[in-house]
Design a protein around this motif. Structure first.
Motif, PDB file in Angstrom:
ATOM      1  N   ILE A   1     -76.368  18.113-116.292  1.00  0.00           N
ATOM      2  CA  ILE A   1     -77.468  18.726-115.265  1.00  0.00           C
ATOM      3  C   ILE A   1     -77.741  19.932-115.075  1.00  0.00           C
ATOM      4  CG2 ILE A   1     -78.341  18.295-112.848  1.00  0.00           C
ATOM      5  CD1 ILE A   1     -76.629  15.324-112.650  1.00  0.00           C
ATOM      6  N   LEU A   2     -76.772  20.827-114.589  1.00  0.00           N
ATOM      7  CA  LEU A   2     -76.567  21.892-114.486  1.00  0.00           C
ATOM      8  C   LEU A   2     -77.301  22.685-115.976  1.00  0.00           C
ATOM      9  CD1 LEU A   2     -72.767  23.100-113.714  1.00  0.00           C
ATOM     10  CD2 LEU A   2     -75.628  23.117-112.215  1.00  0.00           C
ATOM     11  N   LEU A   3     -76.922  22.301-117.274  1.00  0.00           N
ATOM     12  CA  LEU A   3     -77.645  22.960-119.002  1.00  0.00           C
ATOM     13  C   LEU A   3     -79.195  22.274-118.204  1.00  0.00           C
ATOM     14  CD1 LEU A   3     -75.668  21.880-121.530  1.00  0.00           C
ATOM     15  CD2 LEU A   3     -75.721  24.094-120.362  1.00  0.00           C
ATOM     16  N   MET A   4     -79.384  21.554-117.207  1.00  0.00           N
ATOM     17  CA  MET A   4     -81.283  21.458-117.499  1.00  0.00           C
ATOM     18  C   MET A   4     -81.765  22.061-116.249  1.00  0.00           C
ATOM     19  SD  MET A   4     -81.093  16.996-117.601  1.00  0.00           S
ATOM     20  CE  MET A   4     -82.308  16.544-116.950  1.00  0.00           C
ATOM     21  N   LEU A   5     -80.896  22.664-114.609  1.00  0.00           N
ATOM     22  CA  LEU A   5     -81.669  22.618-114.251  1.00  0.00           C
ATOM     23  C   LEU A   5     -81.625  24.419-115.056  1.00  0.00           C
ATOM     24  CD1 LEU A   5     -79.291  22.679-111.249  1.00  0.00           C
ATOM     25  CD2 LEU A   5     -81.709  21.557-111.594  1.00  0.00           C
TER      26      LEU A   5
ATOM     27  N   ALA B   1     -82.244  25.165-118.001  1.00  0.00           N
ATOM     28  CA  ALA B   1     -83.544  25.281-119.073  1.00  0.00           C
ATOM     29  C   ALA B   1     -84.600  25.042-118.776  1.00  0.00           C
ATOM     30  CB  ALA B   1     -83.161  23.582-120.524  1.00  0.00           C
ATOM     31  N   THR B   2     -84.959  23.988-117.436  1.00  0.00           N
ATOM     32  CA  THR B   2     -86.297  24.238-117.132  1.00  0.00           C
ATOM     33  C   THR B   2     -86.218  25.534-116.390  1.00  0.00           C
ATOM     34  OG1 THR B   2     -85.654  21.333-116.264  1.00  0.00           O
ATOM     35  CG2 THR B   2     -87.050  23.066-114.892  1.00  0.00           C
TER      36      THR B   2
ATOM     37  N   ALA C   1     -85.821  18.609-106.300  1.00  0.00           N
ATOM     38  CA  ALA C   1     -84.954  19.806-106.960  1.00  0.00           C
ATOM     39  C   ALA C   1     -85.116  20.110-108.229  1.00  0.00           C
ATOM     40  CB  ALA C   1     -83.675  18.816-106.831  1.00  0.00           C
ATOM     41  N   PHE C   2     -86.034  19.473-108.861  1.00  0.00           N
ATOM     42  CA  PHE C   2     -86.441  19.881-110.006  1.00  0.00           C
ATOM     43  C   PHE C   2     -87.566  20.833-110.117  1.00  0.00           C
ATOM     44  CE2 PHE C   2     -83.592  17.696-112.693  1.00  0.00           C
ATOM     45  CZ  PHE C   2     -82.962  18.853-113.696  1.00  0.00           C
ATOM     46  N   VAL C   3     -88.605  19.867-109.179  1.00  0.00           N
ATOM     47  CA  VAL C   3     -89.793  20.338-109.132  1.00  0.00           C
ATOM     48  C   VAL C   3     -89.959  21.636-107.656  1.00  0.00           C
ATOM     49  CG1 VAL C   3     -92.549  19.801-107.613  1.00  0.00           C
ATOM     50  CG2 VAL C   3     -90.915  17.890-109.203  1.00  0.00           C
TER      51      VAL C   3
END
Length: 242
Positions: free
Chosen positions: A121-125, A127-128, A221-223
């Motif tokens: 999840i941290l890596l995805m954050l 990368a986002t 949170a991603f948005v």
């Protein structure tokens, strides 16, 4: 399952085995560390052994131990030791298996999987954030002429950044909605398959209210992260452009 035990009465002769099981059961039910002690019916044991021994095991006179399921009032190791000592005094043929002993590696494996999921999840954050910042900078360069005209007409950096924020928020919101629906479908599918296993071990793997709340809030949170990253990237880039 940390506070659970299985007591085996390993005795070849059925009469002595049943008598020893009765003594051990009586001792267990008097101990303050024991919340529940339930003997496992011999028919249930025969059913569990049937895949390995077949239907002729009972007729062949194979010795089958008596089993007693025990729930402790706590998962303290001292309680396990006290119950084990009392059981051994009641019958030397008794053996105590603490579920926590052989479930330890499984628990550590699950903890490792949870940490890996958190790292993903941290890596995805990260990368986002990187993708949004690159997209915002590319958009600024593509509309550089238009932005300069808007600036000459009196628009501020914040007003221009707000235009990019809205666009990024819309794109991120669509992506989060699609990803959230796909993730919910995957969770329901895995939950159904785990439930079909009818495993007592896996049956304890349930999502609590806090876990469900985190899963619901994750797309939002991603948005929010995408909007903040776009705003920071646009303002920083405009300070260099103009």
């Amino acid at each position: 399952m940390a506070g659970r035990l299985t007591v085996q009465i390993v005795e070849g002769e059925a009469g002595r085995r049943d008598a020893a099981a009765a003594r051990v059961l009586a001792v267990l039910r008097r101990l303050p560390d024991v919340a529940r002690a339930t003997p496992v019916p011999q028919a249930e044991l025969a059913r569990m052994l049937q895949p390995w021994l077949g239907t002729d095991a009972e007729a062949a006179g194979l010795p089958v131990p008596a089993l007693i399921d025990v729930d402790l009032t706590s998962d303290d190791s001292g309680a396990v030791a006290r119950v084990g000592a009392a059981v051994t005094r009641a019958s030397p043929a008794a053996r105590v298996d603490a579920h926590a002993t052989w479930l330890g590696p499984v628990g550590r494996l699950l903890d490792t999987a949870a940490w890996l999921a958190g790292a993903i999840i941290l890596l995805m954050l990260g990368a986002t954030t990187a993708v949004v910042m690159l997209a915002a900078r590319a958009g600024l360069e593509a509309h550089r002429g238009t932005i300069e005209v808007i600036h000459m007409l009196g628009a501020t950096d914040r007003q221009v950044a707000r235009l990019f924020q809205r666009r990024i928020a819309l794109d991120a919101g669509i992506g989060a909605a699609v990803g959230g629906i796909a993730a919910a479908g995957a969770i329901l599918l895995i939950a159904r398959q785990v439930g079909a296993l009818e495993s007592e071990l896996l049956g304890n793997l349930r999502l609590g209210a806090g876990d469900m709340g985190m899963l619901v809030l994750l797309p939002f949170a991603f948005v929010l992260l995408a909007v903040v990253a776009a705003r920071a990237a646009v303002l920083a880039q405009m300070r260099r452009m103009l």
